[in-house]
Write an enzyme that holds these catalytic residues in place. Structure first.
Site, short mmCIF file in Angstrom:
data_model
loop_
_atom_site.label_atom_id
_atom_site.label_comp_id
_atom_site.label_asym_id
_atom_site.label_seq_id
_atom_site.Cartn_x
_atom_site.Cartn_y
_atom_site.Cartn_z
N HIS A 64 -25.48 26.54 -43.71
CA HIS A 64 -24.35 25.64 -43.35
C HIS A 64 -23.08 26.47 -43.57
CE1 HIS A 64 -27.23 21.99 -44.06
NE2 HIS A 64 -27.02 22.30 -42.69
N ASP A 66 -20.23 25.59 -44.35
CA ASP A 66 -19.26 25.71 -45.64
C ASP A 66 -19.61 26.50 -46.67
OD1 ASP A 66 -21.34 23.90 -45.70
OD2 ASP A 66 -20.51 22.67 -47.18
N HIS A 142 -33.16 21.35 -49.10
CA HIS A 142 -32.16 20.81 -48.18
C HIS A 142 -32.54 20.67 -46.83
CE1 HIS A 142 -27.76 20.29 -47.73
NE2 HIS A 142 -27.45 21.70 -47.41
#
Ligand SMILES: [Zn+2]
Length: 308
Positions: A64, A66, A142
């Site tokens: 991801h 970020d 996740h």
């Protein structure tokens, strides 16, 4: 030996309220190890005096943005700064491809080599080791394959009592053996027991980094007795539905993991942009686990030595 964690970015997903996406640096005995590299990491490194030159290992938890959008900038700066030493990059399948596409279209020819270490999120593995500590993966749950990282010190050597060096005229060349537990024979042929020359070694210290993940009790055995645990706490319990939906944790859940694993200290991070005031996250966590702290950017958290 120095063993500490400096927070460079502590927000989840979107930068907000002056908080940056995830990144932190583990400093051990003068070397830096970067964990995740969200957008803005380089500027944060400059701001908090983290030296780029002392960085040879970067660990990326998952893909991801970020957690890695700062990587292309950092790797490019290494090149502009004439780096020649190898850089070890640990991350999920695809990370090398993403970087290479960029370098291809930028027509960048790196002056240093990037050594990719592909991480599999199936079972914990030791992915890096030196004479002082090892790093092993923590398998998280996740929306993408995600690993945490456990920095685990090896058994430190016995601590020599400095006054004894002068007292028995111990040459420098013998110190290492004595720290390993050997006795010392003086010039007069008298044997001095190791227990008179040294103290018990410190207990090995450990730091665990867990981001991003849904509440996952399976990781508790691996985290047992860790000195410092970073666990994401994107939401508060009021938004537990949202946490479950997005495969994140609440502050209460992070604290429950810390409590079950009996860690010494908990660091909370990866805060949702919906919370300007983070005290609600800290308060919720402290109700379950008292020694909870917010991962505030620029703060350094020592991995404390446990004395016998
Ligand atoms: Zn994520």
């Amino acid at each position: 030996l120095q063993f500490e964690v400096t927070i460079l970015g502590s927000n989840g997903a979107i930068p907000a309220f002056n908080r940056h996406p995830t990144s932190q640096v583990v400093s051990y005995n003068g070397s830096n190890y970067l964990i995740d590299c969200g957008e803005g990491t380089q500027l944060q490194m400059s701001k908090y005096s983290v030296k780029r030159g002392k960085l040879d290992h970067i660990f990326i938890s998952h893909l991801h943005g970020d957690h890695y959008f700062g990587l292309i900038g950092l790797l490019t700066s290494f090149n502009l700064n004439y780096r020649t030493t190898d850089l070890h990059l640990y991350g999920p399948h695809g990370l090398d491809e993403i970087m290479n596409v960029h370098f291809k279209y930028a027509e960048t020819k790196l002056k240093y080599a990037i050594v990719y270490h592909e991480l599999k999120a199936d079972e914990p593995r030791i992915i890096y080791e030196n004479r002082y500590f090892s790093v092993e993966t923590i398998i998280l749950k996740h929306r993408l394959p995600t690993t945490g990282f456990l920095f685990k010190e090896k058994q430190p050597l016995r601590r020599i009592i400095t006054e004894k060096i002068a007292e028995y005229k111990i040459p420098q060349t013998r110190i290492f053996e004595i720290k390993h537990g050997e006795d010392f024979v003086t010039e007069q042929g008298i044997t001095i027991a190791n227990t008179e020359l040294t103290r018990e070694p410190n207990l090995p210290r450990s730091y665990a980094y867990c981001s991003d993940t849904i509440y996952l009790e399976e990781i508790v055995p691996q985290l047992k007795g860790v000195d410092l645990l970073y666990h994401e706490s994107t939401f508060i319990d009021e938004h537990a539905d949202r946490a479950a939906e997005t495969f994140h944790s609440t502050a209460r859940q992070a604290a429950t993991i810390a409590k079950k694993a009996d860690v010494q200290k908990l660091l909370l991070g990866h805060f949702s942009a919906r919370y300007e005031d983070l005290s609600i996250i800290l308060d919720e966590s402290r109700r379950v686990f008292a020694n909870s702290h917010l991962a505030i950017e620029g703060e350094t958290f020592p991995v404390d030595i446990k004395k016998i």
